[in-house]
Design a protein around this motif. Sequence first.
Motif, PDB file in Angstrom:
ATOM      1  N   ILE A  69       1.242  -1.212  -0.082  1.00 25.91           N
ATOM      2  CA  ILE A  69      -0.236   0.185  -0.102  1.00 25.91           C
ATOM      3  C   ILE A  69       0.787   1.229   0.226  1.00 25.91           C
ATOM      4  O   ILE A  69       1.806   1.333   0.061  1.00 25.91           O
ATOM      5  N   LYS A  70       0.240   2.115  -0.378  1.00 22.14           N
ATOM      6  CA  LYS A  70       0.846   3.666  -0.804  1.00 22.14           C
ATOM      7  C   LYS A  70       0.768   4.486   0.912  1.00 22.14           C
ATOM      8  O   LYS A  70      -0.584   4.739   0.822  1.00 22.14           O
ATOM      9  N   ILE A  71       1.878   4.988   1.288  1.00 20.26           N
ATOM     10  CA  ILE A  71       1.464   6.105   2.678  1.00 20.26           C
ATOM     11  C   ILE A  71       1.739   7.121   2.321  1.00 20.26           C
ATOM     12  O   ILE A  71       2.992   7.331   1.811  1.00 20.26           O
ATOM     13  N   LYS A  72       0.487   8.252   2.559  1.00 22.66           N
ATOM     14  CA  LYS A  72       0.951   9.464   2.353  1.00 22.66           C
ATOM     15  C   LYS A  72       2.349   9.706   3.373  1.00 22.66           C
ATOM     16  O   LYS A  72       1.955   9.925   4.116  1.00 22.66           O
ATOM     17  N   ALA A  73       2.841  11.002   2.316  1.00 22.19           N
ATOM     18  CA  ALA A  73       3.578  12.141   3.288  1.00 22.19           C
ATOM     19  C   ALA A  73       2.176  12.852   4.840  1.00 22.19           C
ATOM     20  O   ALA A  73       1.430  13.182   4.060  1.00 22.19           O
ATOM     21  N   SER A  74       2.880  13.205   5.413  1.00 22.61           N
ATOM     22  CA  SER A  74       2.354  13.310   6.846  1.00 22.61           C
ATOM     23  C   SER A  74       3.156  14.404   7.535  1.00 22.61           C
ATOM     24  O   SER A  74       4.478  14.457   7.340  1.00 22.61           O
ATOM     25  N   LYS A  75       2.303  14.890   8.065  1.00 21.15           N
ATOM     26  CA  LYS A  75       3.445  16.003   9.213  1.00 21.15           C
ATOM     27  C   LYS A  75       3.087  15.356  10.802  1.00 21.15           C
ATOM     28  O   LYS A  75       1.825  14.883  11.375  1.00 21.15           O
ATOM     29  N   ASN A  76       4.371  15.153  11.691  1.00 14.36           N
ATOM     30  CA  ASN A  76       3.959  14.967  12.693  1.00 14.36           C
ATOM     31  C   ASN A  76       4.341  15.417  14.355  1.00 14.36           C
ATOM     32  O   ASN A  76       5.267  15.939  13.629  1.00 14.36           O
ATOM     33  N   PRO A  77       3.814  15.987  14.515  1.00 11.22           N
ATOM     34  CA  PRO A  77       4.193  16.153  16.624  1.00 11.22           C
ATOM     35  C   PRO A  77       4.979  15.366  16.610  1.00 11.22           C
ATOM     36  O   PRO A  77       4.954  14.487  16.999  1.00 11.22           O
ATOM     37  N   ALA A  78       6.314  16.449  17.572  1.00 13.90           N
ATOM     38  CA  ALA A  78       7.189  15.729  17.892  1.00 13.90           C
ATOM     39  C   ALA A  78       7.581  16.205  19.561  1.00 13.90           C
ATOM     40  O   ALA A  78       7.546  18.029  19.771  1.00 13.90           O
ATOM     41  N   PHE A  79       8.469  15.889  20.191  1.00 15.60           N
ATOM     42  CA  PHE A  79       8.503  16.549  21.530  1.00 15.60           C
ATOM     43  C   PHE A  79      10.056  16.196  21.773  1.00 15.60           C
ATOM     44  O   PHE A  79      10.186  14.747  21.725  1.00 15.60           O
ATOM     45  N   LYS A  80      10.666  16.714  22.339  1.00 17.35           N
ATOM     46  CA  LYS A  80      12.402  15.956  22.261  1.00 17.35           C
ATOM     47  C   LYS A  80      12.611  17.183  23.724  1.00 17.35           C
ATOM     48  O   LYS A  80      12.646  18.094  24.034  1.00 17.35           O
ATOM     49  N   ALA A  81      12.860  16.196  24.788  1.00 14.14           N
ATOM     50  CA  ALA A  81      13.377  16.712  26.034  1.00 14.14           C
ATOM     51  C   ALA A  81      14.813  17.689  26.308  1.00 14.14           C
ATOM     52  O   ALA A  81      15.707  17.152  25.421  1.00 14.14           O
ATOM     53  N   GLY A  82      14.371  19.020  27.006  1.00 14.74           N
ATOM     54  CA  GLY A  82      15.771  19.268  27.131  1.00 14.74           C
ATOM     55  C   GLY A  82      16.875  18.803  27.743  1.00 14.74           C
ATOM     56  O   GLY A  82      16.486  18.181  29.072  1.00 14.74           O
ATOM     57  N   LYS A  83      17.895  19.940  28.297  1.00 14.49           N
ATOM     58  CA  LYS A  83      18.579  18.816  28.926  1.00 14.49           C
ATOM     59  C   LYS A  83      18.352  19.200  30.718  1.00 14.49           C
ATOM     60  O   LYS A  83      18.088  17.530  31.427  1.00 14.49           O
ATOM     61  N   ALA A  84      17.824  19.805  30.805  1.00 10.62           N
ATOM     62  CA  ALA A  84      17.477  19.879  32.195  1.00 10.62           C
ATOM     63  C   ALA A  84      16.068  18.494  32.922  1.00 10.62           C
ATOM     64  O   ALA A  84      16.057  18.268  34.015  1.00 10.62           O
ATOM     65  N   LEU A  85      15.325  18.432  31.952  1.00 13.89           N
ATOM     66  CA  LEU A  85      14.373  17.204  32.050  1.00 13.89           C
ATOM     67  C   LEU A  85      15.027  15.881  31.963  1.00 13.89           C
ATOM     68  O   LEU A  85      14.540  15.193  32.704  1.00 13.89           O
ATOM     69  N   LYS A  86      16.141  15.766  30.854  1.00 16.67           N
ATOM     70  CA  LYS A  86      16.110  14.830  30.946  1.00 16.67           C
ATOM     71  C   LYS A  86      17.363  14.280  32.384  1.00 16.67           C
ATOM     72  O   LYS A  86      17.325  13.193  33.189  1.00 16.67           O
ATOM     73  N   ASP A  87      18.256  15.039  32.563  1.00 13.65           N
ATOM     74  CA  ASP A  87      18.580  15.770  34.004  1.00 13.65           C
ATOM     75  C   ASP A  87      18.230  15.037  35.132  1.00 13.65           C
ATOM     76  O   ASP A  87      18.368  13.923  36.287  1.00 13.65           O
ATOM     77  N   ALA A  88      16.693  15.747  35.582  1.00 17.06           N
ATOM     78  CA  ALA A  88      15.666  15.412  36.388  1.00 17.06           C
ATOM     79  C   ALA A  88      15.522  14.160  36.634  1.00 17.06           C
ATOM     80  O   ALA A  88      15.186  13.228  37.676  1.00 17.06           O
ATOM     81  N   VAL A  89      15.512  13.134  34.948  1.00 16.06           N
ATOM     82  CA  VAL A  89      14.516  12.004  35.069  1.00 16.06           C
ATOM     83  C   VAL A  89      16.074  10.967  35.239  1.00 16.06           C
ATOM     84  O   VAL A  89      15.358   9.865  36.117  1.00 16.06           O
ATOM     85  N   ASN A  90      17.018  10.922  34.843  1.00 17.58           N
ATOM     86  CA  ASN A  90      17.764  10.346  35.544  1.00 17.58           C
ATOM     87  C   ASN A  90      18.970  10.467  37.045  1.00 17.58           C
ATOM     88  O   ASN A  90      19.048  11.205  37.646  1.00 17.58           O
TER      89      ASN A  90
END
Length: 90
Positions: A69-90
């Motif tokens: 099947i052919k899948i159409k081109a699309s735009k998708n929302p994305a989130f990239k975590a910042g350094k402070a958030l990454k550090d808070a999780v780890n």
Amino acid sequence: MNKGELISHIADNAELSKADAGRALDAMIKVVKKALKSGDSVAIVGFGTFAVRKRSARTGRNPQTGATIKIKASKNPAFKAGKALKDAVN
């Protein structure tokens, strides 16, 4: 955590009523959606960046029939975590 629990935590931490916290959260979501729809990104220093990623058209396979099947081109929302958030999780 669901939206109601998030609103409760925002209300407690910001010393707001739950109604005010709910309106603030809804306004933030609305602004991010509008910015992404217009092609902008939203960067919150210390938290992360919301952006739109483009996916090109491609071919895929129907898992039930195995047909190509052919899948159409699309735009998708994305989130990239910042350094402070990454550090808070780890």
